[in-house]
Motif scaffolding. Structure first.
Motif, PDB file in Angstrom:
ATOM      1  N   GLU A 157       0.815  -1.215   0.000  1.00 46.56           N
ATOM      2  CA  GLU A 157       0.000   0.000   0.000  1.00 46.56           C
ATOM      3  C   GLU A 157       0.848   1.264   0.000  1.00 46.56           C
ATOM      4  O   GLU A 157       0.577   2.207  -0.742  1.00 46.56           O
ATOM      5  N   ASP A 158       1.901   1.306   0.814  1.00 46.35           N
ATOM      6  CA  ASP A 158       2.729   2.514   0.851  1.00 46.35           C
ATOM      7  C   ASP A 158       3.458   2.720  -0.470  1.00 46.35           C
ATOM      8  O   ASP A 158       3.633   3.862  -0.924  1.00 46.35           O
ATOM      9  N   ASP A 181      -1.628  17.489  -4.811  1.00 46.27           N
ATOM     10  CA  ASP A 181      -0.897  16.540  -3.970  1.00 46.27           C
ATOM     11  C   ASP A 181      -1.766  15.933  -2.878  1.00 46.27           C
ATOM     12  O   ASP A 181      -1.462  14.861  -2.360  1.00 46.27           O
ATOM     13  N   SER A 182      -2.816  16.622  -2.494  1.00 46.47           N
ATOM     14  CA  SER A 182      -3.663  16.164  -1.397  1.00 46.47           C
ATOM     15  C   SER A 182      -4.498  14.934  -1.768  1.00 46.47           C
ATOM     16  O   SER A 182      -5.005  14.229  -0.897  1.00 46.47           O
ATOM     17  N   TYR A 183      -4.623  14.660  -3.070  1.00 46.48           N
ATOM     18  CA  TYR A 183      -5.451  13.534  -3.495  1.00 46.48           C
ATOM     19  C   TYR A 183      -4.737  12.226  -3.204  1.00 46.48           C
ATOM     20  O   TYR A 183      -3.524  12.122  -3.328  1.00 46.48           O
ATOM     21  N   GLN A 184      -5.523  11.213  -2.804  1.00 49.54           N
ATOM     22  CA  GLN A 184      -4.943   9.897  -2.517  1.00 49.54           C
ATOM     23  C   GLN A 184      -5.929   8.801  -2.917  1.00 49.54           C
ATOM     24  O   GLN A 184      -7.142   8.958  -2.780  1.00 49.54           O
ATOM     25  N   VAL A 185      -5.415   7.704  -3.418  1.00 45.69           N
ATOM     26  CA  VAL A 185      -6.251   6.564  -3.782  1.00 45.69           C
ATOM     27  C   VAL A 185      -6.848   5.962  -2.513  1.00 45.69           C
ATOM     28  O   VAL A 185      -6.129   5.667  -1.560  1.00 45.69           O
ATOM     29  N   HIS A 194       0.930   4.163  -3.034  1.00 42.37           N
ATOM     30  CA  HIS A 194       0.706   5.602  -2.840  1.00 42.37           C
ATOM     31  C   HIS A 194       1.885   6.413  -3.382  1.00 42.37           C
ATOM     32  O   HIS A 194       1.692   7.484  -3.989  1.00 42.37           O
ATOM     33  N   GLU A 195       3.087   5.913  -3.176  1.00 43.78           N
ATOM     34  CA  GLU A 195       4.276   6.628  -3.656  1.00 43.78           C
ATOM     35  C   GLU A 195       4.308   6.658  -5.184  1.00 43.78           C
ATOM     36  O   GLU A 195       4.624   7.685  -5.791  1.00 43.78           O
ATOM     37  N   GLU A 196       3.974   5.521  -5.798  1.00 43.46           N
ATOM     38  CA  GLU A 196       3.948   5.456  -7.259  1.00 43.46           C
ATOM     39  C   GLU A 196       2.873   6.373  -7.827  1.00 43.46           C
ATOM     40  O   GLU A 196       3.066   7.038  -8.849  1.00 43.46           O
ATOM     41  N   MET A 197       1.738   6.422  -7.138  1.00 43.53           N
ATOM     42  CA  MET A 197       0.627   7.246  -7.616  1.00 43.53           C
ATOM     43  C   MET A 197       0.914   8.742  -7.478  1.00 43.53           C
ATOM     44  O   MET A 197       0.352   9.547  -8.211  1.00 43.53           O
TER      45      MET A 197
END
Length: 206
Positions: A137-138, A155-159, A141-144
């Motif tokens: 998971e981490d 930048d605030s958006y996250q899957v 998120h880094e790849e995304m």
């Protein structure tokens, strides 16, 4: 895989969408990709259309399908330094269009395919995502973050949903086949490293 369409598909996209497009390409260790592809196409579950398409390789082993594809590649004297247009004309353009049960090895020759796309769209139009970097998971998120930056998403958006999709459980690839494919792909991976400016040594050393 749209990459298989080469410059022909790229030109169609150019005609339909113009120059101002952003292309995201997902790449995976080609050895593992080939075995995953095999396990998908020998899976007789799914819709009637999927079963019909997969029936083209029913009863054939991974070893047989790899051997068949390698022979097709040998016919065109494939090499990392070959002319990408020749690869497209003599191999990619002759692949079946009605199903995906083919090119188990050839699909992993990423550099030869990308070079044809780069004749239509500049390198700056592409962002590359490596599936190897998204198993946790981490890492996902880094790849995304790179994807969101490329698309100019805040930048605030996250899957939110990070669960694996379309995953299958299958036995490990026979060691002799894995070694054979890693050896075959090694020089092509080095060509991809030069093309993209990244380190892919882990695709060979596993």
């Amino acid at each position: 895989s749209y990459l298989l369409g080469g410059a022909k598909v790229a030109r169609r996209l150019l005609y339909a969408a113009g120059h101002k497009v952003k292309l995201i390409v997902t790449l995976r260790d080609p050895t593992l990709r080939a075995f995953s592809h095999f396990n998908m196409t020998c899976d007789m579950s799914g819709t009637e259309a999927q079963r019909k398409a997969r029936g083209h390789v029913a009863g054939k082993s991974f070893e047989e399908l790899v051997s068949t594809d390698l022979k097709e590649l040998e016919k065109i004297n494939v090499s990392p330094a070959m002319n990408a247009k020749v690869f497209e004309d003599e191999y990619l353009s002759k692949l079946p269009q009605g199903h995906g049960s083919h090119s188990y090895v050839g699909r992993g020759l990423y550099a030869l395919q990308l070079k044809r796309w780069f004749t239509v769209y500049p390198r700056s139009s592409f962002h590359f995502v490596f599936l190897d970097n998204m198993s946790k998971e981490d890492e996902l998120h880094e790849e995304m973050k790179g994807v969101f930056s490329f698309l100019r998403i805040p930048d605030s958006y996250q899957v939110e949903d990070t669960k694996r999709k379309n995953a299958r459980k299958y036995k490990r690839m026979p060691q002799d086949m894995e070694e054979k494919l890693r050896k075959f792909y090694a020089p092509y991976n080095r060509e991809l490293e030069k093309l993209l400016g990244c380190d892919l040594s882990h695709w060979t050393s596993k």
